[in-house]
Design a protein around this motif. Structure first.
Motif, mmCIF file in Angstrom:
data_model
loop_
_atom_site.group_PDB
_atom_site.id
_atom_site.type_symbol
_atom_site.label_atom_id
_atom_site.label_comp_id
_atom_site.label_asym_id
_atom_site.label_seq_id
_atom_site.Cartn_x
_atom_site.Cartn_y
_atom_site.Cartn_z
ATOM 1 N N ARG A 147 0.831 -1.203 0.000
ATOM 2 C CA ARG A 147 0.000 0.000 0.000
ATOM 3 C C ARG A 147 0.865 1.252 0.000
ATOM 4 O O ARG A 147 0.594 2.221 -0.722
ATOM 5 N N VAL A 175 2.356 8.153 0.397
ATOM 6 C CA VAL A 175 2.089 9.323 1.233
ATOM 7 C C VAL A 175 3.429 9.649 1.870
ATOM 8 O O VAL A 175 3.880 8.959 2.769
ATOM 9 N N LEU A 176 4.090 10.671 1.341
ATOM 10 C CA LEU A 176 5.492 10.899 1.699
ATOM 11 C C LEU A 176 5.694 12.110 2.588
ATOM 12 O O LEU A 176 6.799 12.358 3.065
ATOM 13 N N VAL A 217 7.695 16.502 -2.730
ATOM 14 C CA VAL A 217 8.345 15.401 -2.015
ATOM 15 C C VAL A 217 9.811 15.716 -1.743
ATOM 16 O O VAL A 217 10.482 16.360 -2.551
ATOM 17 N N VAL A 273 9.020 11.735 -8.885
ATOM 18 C CA VAL A 273 9.466 11.008 -7.709
ATOM 19 C C VAL A 273 10.149 9.688 -8.057
ATOM 20 O O VAL A 273 11.101 9.278 -7.393
ATOM 21 N N ARG A 274 9.718 9.041 -9.098
ATOM 22 C CA ARG A 274 10.336 7.751 -9.417
ATOM 23 C C ARG A 274 11.730 7.889 -10.030
ATOM 24 O O ARG A 274 12.425 6.897 -10.204
ATOM 25 N N ARG A 281 16.661 7.329 -0.136
ATOM 26 C CA ARG A 281 15.559 6.653 0.554
ATOM 27 C C ARG A 281 14.364 7.558 0.740
ATOM 28 O O ARG A 281 14.503 8.758 0.910
ATOM 29 N N LEU A 282 13.197 6.922 0.735
ATOM 30 C CA LEU A 282 11.944 7.631 1.003
ATOM 31 C C LEU A 282 11.168 6.837 2.040
ATOM 32 O O LEU A 282 11.133 5.610 2.005
ATOM 33 N N VAL A 283 10.541 7.562 2.954
ATOM 34 C CA VAL A 283 9.679 6.932 3.948
ATOM 35 C C VAL A 283 8.242 7.321 3.635
ATOM 36 O O VAL A 283 7.960 8.480 3.321
ATOM 37 N N GLY A 284 7.352 6.338 3.682
ATOM 38 C CA GLY A 284 5.953 6.606 3.408
ATOM 39 C C GLY A 284 5.053 6.095 4.514
ATOM 40 O O GLY A 284 5.437 5.227 5.295
ATOM 41 N N GLU A 285 3.846 6.674 4.545
ATOM 42 C CA GLU A 285 2.877 6.264 5.550
ATOM 43 C C GLU A 285 2.088 5.061 5.041
ATOM 44 O O GLU A 285 1.794 4.951 3.858
ATOM 45 N N THR A 286 1.752 4.169 5.975
ATOM 46 C CA THR A 286 0.885 3.046 5.621
ATOM 47 C C THR A 286 0.156 2.613 6.891
ATOM 48 O O THR A 286 0.080 3.379 7.847
ATOM 49 N N VAL A 306 7.014 3.147 6.689
ATOM 50 C CA VAL A 306 7.941 2.164 6.108
ATOM 51 C C VAL A 306 8.825 2.847 5.058
ATOM 52 O O VAL A 306 8.474 3.898 4.524
ATOM 53 N N THR A 356 9.876 3.154 1.375
ATOM 54 C CA THR A 356 9.008 2.851 0.243
ATOM 55 C C THR A 356 9.630 3.273 -1.088
ATOM 56 O O THR A 356 10.652 3.955 -1.111
ATOM 57 N N LEU A 357 8.994 2.855 -2.170
ATOM 58 C CA LEU A 357 9.458 3.112 -3.537
ATOM 59 C C LEU A 357 10.919 2.684 -3.689
ATOM 60 O O LEU A 357 11.717 3.332 -4.368
ATOM 61 N N GLN A 408 19.529 0.911 -5.159
ATOM 62 C CA GLN A 408 20.592 -0.005 -5.564
ATOM 63 C C GLN A 408 20.412 -1.419 -5.016
ATOM 64 O O GLN A 408 20.797 -2.381 -5.667
ATOM 65 N N HIS A 409 19.845 -1.560 -3.807
ATOM 66 C CA HIS A 409 19.769 -2.911 -3.253
ATOM 67 C C HIS A 409 18.723 -3.762 -3.972
ATOM 68 O O HIS A 409 18.735 -4.976 -3.865
ATOM 69 N N ALA A 417 19.705 1.219 -10.803
ATOM 70 C CA ALA A 417 19.190 2.104 -9.761
ATOM 71 C C ALA A 417 19.327 3.569 -10.164
ATOM 72 O O ALA A 417 20.149 3.913 -11.013
#
Lengths: 512, 450
Positions: free
Chosen positions: A481, A487-488, B125, B287-288, B293-298, B308, B310-311, B316-317, B323
């Protein structure tokens, strides 16, 4: 599913806690408004969205948030390839001495001789450990060290007449290796791993031709195995007119035991946040010094530390030599993550040569102790002798429908951070355990015990593993999700940047 | 060794369990010809008290002076609460948050950080940090080459921090595409937009300006972005004094596509140039293509809000040679410092702090003019730093002797730009005391009298 009671409690984002008219840090004691004497056309309206909170509220918010983390101090954190060792507290204290943290990077060099001396000595010490001739401390992290190394490789080849186009990289390498190679225009060519988990000289020789610029090797590999054919491989690489780059991420297995320079490495990066105990900080900052063979020194990033030689010019004074015509250039501003360098220097001073050697010995002993404790219950893909880390898989547990992810999540319930999982990619369902030298035998026993209990649970109560973790602040999170409907930032409605845009995603994702 | 818990008896027991006869035998897989026998030629280890004494002695050989140097590293006050939060081992000694159930502290702080940076930059972002401002600019340039697939010209203003421009050059070496051209400045110290306009064509991938620029001058970023947009090139701003963006029109509002910065001003000491924290923000549509690193809400399985990484398919990993960047370790804890700092200062404190900086710089500039006869070299508006012509003689060393570093000498910084000889970049922050300002003005005025 019932809502389990979980501790510690979550903390709402700071933006939801804001009051009106409060402030936690302000340049004047009375917190008077201060208007800039700048033309209004240059100014923004307001910092709409910024919170208004007092000092104690902010402190509580972040202290509470910190309690939601596992960390190397609070928990055994056996993440393979990350070297989550003890980070001595004195390191941080020394880095915050005003004489180190209060100096400006462009300060006249005669006023910062202590900093320059520290940098020079740290370079020498790292050169000794690597068995190479010269070191630059500029790269900010391991991957930037790799990038610097690749640039040096390119410059060296250009000086021989041809940059060449390929870099050989073993299957088990960190993702940063091929990414760093690609950034400099090189094609990453994969070297297969043989049945021992190793790279064979024959497989490397079969790939060598006059387009290969370098071999990029991690030794010991991410499987925790020493590349036993490294000397023969390095010779073949050199004979083909190419260079050997060694990823030094696993130096914790080698200090005082073997030197990369003796193995034929021409260039190597260290990860000070791994081997040399600087804290990982939840992702950084680190430092990725690069060591090179003496004749490659001219390519290192500038400026370089030098010493005034003539009596007329304050003999012995250290200064920055920016006249480096062959240098690959700068990879970051100023001289690197200096505060991290102070920490690593402090660590090396405390340990000394013998202490670092003992650290390597105990790190390897601990990994082998865990290996002995788990072998038989968990599948060991390679029987080859382990150094500082050991890789198991979930093959035995697969029979009960249990995967590596379930094992990792259940370990959290037992109070242990999970090992590195699903890496290296060459092993399906990898569970990569690196205990480091810092954990007592009692802790290692408790970890082994937890892993064995999980192996039992996989047979007798697999659902418990699927439901894990039970005791953490949150249950498993929905990562799909998060990626589908990103949602960033807080309170930004719909951050939909999915490739397949859909009408549903136009709705705000907030408010869960 | 006090950092290692294993006693002799522990080692014996562990060896026995392991089935290995001796510690030396643990290394049997290393071919004998490669085994090190001489031991490391390093100093002997020291007890903590001796270590502290040695480090304190080294630190004393650095003089902590009043400084009017900025130029990418700024002497701002760091509130005690920032130090306190950074000293929390739970944050300092955690790894990258790959297990989100036990990393919500780090993850939520990243999310708050991304939110603050996105607001300050005026863009949708922001990522969870880059190494520094310079490498962030290099990554922005590479990103513009990914977006403008066939384009190859990289236009960088002469007002961009010279070290940032140097890092861009290093990153581009071997990349295969991307040729740097410099845009000159006009007499007001702003990028010459007339010249920019003439340089533009459909092959320009990006246009990069400093904001404020290296000489402290506030660029007409909106006009420059509009010129870039006309040719569908990516407009990039690079900020080394992030505090300025508390007051100035945000890069996003000025129309830039990618805004990068060095965030050291937000709660981090100068520390001889690092660690700071690289900031990187862009528009949603890109954004892509972002690095880092990016952190997103879930939500979790039981419906609770959580965060978490995200994206990650950009990284690279997962993507290896495909990447968007090779970055892995970032500046995590430095980003925590910035987040706590921004929370403390908040909506009111941050603007007030920025205003104090701008106003004091203006005061110092006018005193230098009225009392020392030194006029500003550039007429464009500035935030907290500005350029003046130096008087001749040994005045710089004299000022240092009186405990004040007067600024950054641009002649040394730009040996290849003769017009910079004899110019001084002066930076003023809330940390400069009245005494330091008096000393600065006096040492310059005295030289004039002499």
């Amino acid at each position: 599913m019932s809502l389990t009671e979980r501790k510690p409690e979550l903390e709402a984002p700071i933006f939801e806690k804001s009051g009106v008219g409060r402030v936690g840090y302000h340049p004047s004691a009375a917190a008077d408004a201060c208007e800039p004497r700048l033309d209004a056309s240059l100014l923004r309206d307001d910092l709409d969205g910024f919170p208004e909170l007092s000092e104690p509220e902010v402190l509580r918010h972040y202290t509470r948030l910190s309690s939601l983390n596992f960390s190397a101090v609070t928990n055994f954190y056996p993440l393979g390839s990350c070297t989550m060792k003890y980070n001595p507290i004195v390191n941080d204290r020394m880095a915050s001495l005003p004489g180190f943290c209060g100096i400006h990077p462009y300060a006249p060099t005669e006023t910062v001789q202590g900093a320059l001396e520290l940098i020079r000595d740290l370079e020498h010490w790292l050169a000794e450990i690597s068995g190479l001739g010269a070191v630059s401390l500029q790269p900010a992290a391991g991957a930037q060290g790799e990038l610097t190394g690749i640039k040096i490789i390119r410059r060296w080849h250009l000086a021989q007449g041809n940059a060449r186009s390929k870099i050989l990289i073993p299957e088990s390498a960190h993702g940063t290796n091929p990414a760093s190679a690609a950034l400099s225009g090189y094609d990453a060519v994969v070297i297969p791993t043989d049945e021992r988990g190793l790279m064979s000289a024959d497989s490397v020789k079969a790939l060598l031709d006059d387009e290969v610029a370098a071999l990029m090797v991690t030794n010991p590999s991410t499987l925790g195995l020493f590349e036993v054919e490294i000397a023969e491989i390095a010779k073949a690489v050199h004979d083909a007119g190419a260079l050997v780059y060694m990823d030094g991420a696993n130096m914790n297995a080698l200090m005082g035991k073997a030197k990369p320079g003796d193995m034929g490495a021409d260039i190597l990066q260290f990860n000070l946040h791994k081997t040399f105990s600087t804290p990982h900080g939840g992702g950084g900052p680190g430092a990725g010094p690069v060591a090179v063979r003496r004749d490659l020194e001219k390519y290192l990033p500038g400026p370089r530390i030098a010493e005034k030689a003539s009596a007329a010019e304050k003999q012995g004074l250290l200064y920055w030599d920016a006249d480096r015509p062959d240098s690959v250039g700068k990879v970051r501003s100023f001289y690197g993550n200096f505060g991290i360098l102070v920490r690593a220097y402090t660590y090396m001073l405390a340990c000394g040569g013998d202490g670092l050697t003992e650290i390597t010995e105990k790190a390897v002993l601990a990994a082998n102790y865990i290996r002995a404790g788990l072998v038989g219950r968990y599948h060991l893909p390679y029987d080859t002798a382990s150094l500082h880390e050991v890789v198991f898989t979930d093959k035995v547990q697969n029979a009960h429908g249990i995967k590596t992810l379930d094992i990792a999540k259940r370990l959290l319930d037992y109070g242990f951070h999970a090992p590195t999982i699903y890496f290296p990619l060459v092993v399906a369902g990898a569970i990569m355990i690196e205990p480091t030298e810092s954990e007592s035998v009692e802790t290692l026993d408790a970890f082994i015990d937890a892993m064995l209990r999980i192996a039992d649970e996989a047979e007798n109560d697999p659902q418990r593993l699927h439901d894990a973790p039970e005791t953490t602040p949150l249950a498993r999170l929905d990562e799909t999700r998060a990626a589908r409907h990103p949602v960033l930032t807080w309170k930004r409605a719909s951050e939909d940047i999915d490739d397949e845009r859909d009408s549903q995603s136009a709705q705000p994702e907030k408010g869960a | 060794m006090r950092y290692i818990p294993h006693s002799t008896s522990d080692v014996e027991r562990m060896l026995e369990t392991t089935g290995v006869a001796s510690v030396a035998d643990l290394f049997a897989s290393i071919p004998e010809s490669l085994r090190e026998t001489a031991g490391l030629a390093l100093p002997d280890g020291l007890g903590e008290q001796e270590v502290v004494a040695r480090l304190e002695a080294l630190a004393r050989r650095n003089r902590v002076l009043g400084t009017f140097q900025g130029a990418g590293s700024y002497n701002h006050f760091v509130p005690s609460v920032v130090h306190q939060v950074l000293s929390r081992s739970e944050l300092a000694t955690a790894y990258t948050p790959y297990q989100p159930e036990v990393s919500q502290g780090t993850l939520q702080i990243c999310f708050e950080f991304q939110t603050y940076i996105s607001i300050l930059m005026g863009l949708d972002v922001a990522n969870a940090s880059m190494y520094d401002g310079a490498s962030a600019l290099a990554e922005a340039v590479l990103m513009s080459l990914r977006i403008g697939r066939k384009r190859s010209r990289i236009l960088i203003s002469d007002g961009v921090h010279p070290e940032y421009a140097a890092v861009v050059e290093t990153y581009l070496d071997g990349f295969g595409r991307g040729v740097i051209e410099r845009i000159p400045l006009g007499p007001d110290g702003r990028t010459d937009l007339g010249k920019l306009e003439k340089m533009m064509d459909g092959d320009v991938a990006c246009v990069c300006l400093g904001y404020p620029n290296f000489f402290g001058v506030i660029e007409d970023l909106a006009a420059a972005s509009a010129i870039a947009a006309k040719h569908k090139a990516i407009a990039v701003s690079a900020t080394s004094e992030m505090l300025a963006l508390a007051l100035l029109k945000s890069p996003g509002d000025c129309g830039v596509d990618i805004a990068v910065a060095e965030g050291q001003s937000l709660g981090l000491p100068m520390s001889y140039g690092g660690p700071g924290v690289g900031l990187f923000a862009t528009k949603r549509e890109h954004v892509r293509q972002m690095p880092g690193r990016l952190v997103g809400e879930t939500v979790d399985d039981e419906g609770r809000r959580g965060y978490v990484l995200t994206l990650a398919t950009r990284e690279q990993h997962i993507r290896r040679e495909k990447a968007t960047s090779n970055i892995c370790t970032n500046q995590g804890l430095a980003a925590v410092a910035a987040t706590v700092f921004l929370g403390l200062a908040g909506r009111r404190g941050l603007r007030a702090l920025a205003a104090v900086n701008a106003n004091r710089a203006e005061e110092v500039a006018s005193r230098l003019e009225s009392e020392a006869g030194l006029r500003r070299v550039f007429s464009g508006p500035v935030f907290n730093e500005f350029v003046v012509d130096e008087p001749g003689g040994d005045w710089f060393a004299d000022a240092v002797e009186h405990g004040v570093v007067p600024g950054v000498r641009l002649g040394e910084m730009f040996p290849d730009r003769p017009e910079m000889a004899g110019r001084l970049l002066v930076t003023v922050t809330e940390c400069n005391t009245t005494d330091q300002i008096d000393t600065l003005v006096r040492s310059l005025a005295a030289r004039r009298a002499a």
